[in-house]
Design a protein around this motif. Structure first.
Motif, short mmCIF file in Angstrom:
data_model
loop_
_atom_site.label_atom_id
_atom_site.label_comp_id
_atom_site.label_asym_id
_atom_site.label_seq_id
_atom_site.Cartn_x
_atom_site.Cartn_y
_atom_site.Cartn_z
N UNK A 51 83.78 57.65 -20.69
CA UNK A 51 84.04 58.65 -21.74
C UNK A 51 84.54 59.95 -21.11
N UNK A 52 83.96 60.35 -19.98
CA UNK A 52 84.43 61.56 -19.29
C UNK A 52 85.89 61.41 -18.87
N UNK A 53 86.25 60.23 -18.37
CA UNK A 53 87.64 59.99 -17.96
C UNK A 53 88.57 60.03 -19.18
N UNK A 54 88.11 59.46 -20.30
CA UNK A 54 88.90 59.52 -21.52
C UNK A 54 89.11 60.97 -21.96
N UNK A 56 79.74 52.49 -27.98
CA UNK A 56 79.68 51.09 -28.43
C UNK A 56 81.07 50.46 -28.43
N UNK A 57 82.09 51.24 -28.73
CA UNK A 57 83.46 50.72 -28.72
C UNK A 57 83.90 50.38 -27.30
N UNK A 77 74.16 50.81 -17.83
CA UNK A 77 75.49 50.74 -18.45
C UNK A 77 75.79 52.01 -19.25
N UNK A 78 74.76 52.58 -19.84
CA UNK A 78 74.95 53.82 -20.61
C UNK A 78 75.58 54.91 -19.73
N UNK A 117 81.87 49.58 -24.72
CA UNK A 117 81.13 48.38 -24.29
C UNK A 117 81.74 47.13 -24.91
N UNK A 118 82.10 47.21 -26.18
CA UNK A 118 82.71 46.07 -26.87
C UNK A 118 84.07 45.73 -26.26
N UNK A 119 84.86 46.74 -25.95
CA UNK A 119 86.19 46.50 -25.37
C UNK A 119 86.07 45.87 -23.98
N UNK A 120 85.12 46.31 -23.18
CA UNK A 120 84.91 45.70 -21.86
C UNK A 120 84.53 44.24 -22.02
N UNK A 121 83.65 43.95 -22.96
CA UNK A 121 83.26 42.57 -23.23
C UNK A 121 84.47 41.73 -23.63
N UNK A 122 85.32 42.28 -24.49
CA UNK A 122 86.53 41.57 -24.92
C UNK A 122 87.47 41.33 -23.74
N UNK A 123 87.65 42.32 -22.91
CA UNK A 123 88.52 42.18 -21.72
C UNK A 123 87.99 41.07 -20.81
N UNK A 124 86.68 41.06 -20.57
CA UNK A 124 86.10 40.04 -19.71
C UNK A 124 86.23 38.65 -20.33
#
Length: 129
Positions: A58-61, A72-73, A50-51, A75-82
């Motif tokens: 991050x590269x796309x951002x 960490x933000x 996942x890293x 990963x947390x946002x993906x978790x929230x979306x799911x």
């Protein structure tokens, strides 16, 4: 001198010079089925850590001029979306049997605006993180 907490930056309002927001970049990445398949492959032999996937995001951002998102933000946002997807999918399944499908779809989009982009990718998978 102690560091204060950084001010919150909206995921949907942080686009640079008319470019995509952090959320748009992330949703575009998740909406690409091969990316989501890689994200879900925790126990496969071909698993990508996942890293590494987060570094790809991050590269796309950064390509969009967005430099303030931490791993960490993301990963947390993906978790929230799911989690939000699972919640609205369950709500939709319950209510489709009891109401007007057009009204239900409008409510789905109101509660989870990424439904039309992500459901075609997520619907075939268990979205538990």
């Amino acid at each position: 001198m102690t560091k204060g907490k950084k001010p919150y930056k909206s995921w949907i309002k942080d686009g640079v010079q008319g470019g995509p927001s952090s959320m748009e970049v992330l949703i575009d990445w998740l909406a690409h089925k091969p990316n989501y398949i890689k994200w879900k492959q925790d126990y496969s032999l071909n698993r990508v850590p996942k890293k590494e996937l987060i570094e790809e995001i991050i590269d796309k951002l950064r390509q969009a001029g967005i430099y303030h998102r931490l791993a960490k933000d993301i990963a947390s946002k993906i978790s929230t979306i799911l989690n939000n997807y699972r919640t609205i999918r369950k709500w939709r399944e319950i209510n489709l049997n009891n109401g007007n499908s057009k009204t239900i779809q409008q409510e789905v989009l109101k509660r989870f605006p990424y439904w039309n982009l992500l459901n075609p990718v997520f619907e075939d998978f268990d979205t538990r993180v």
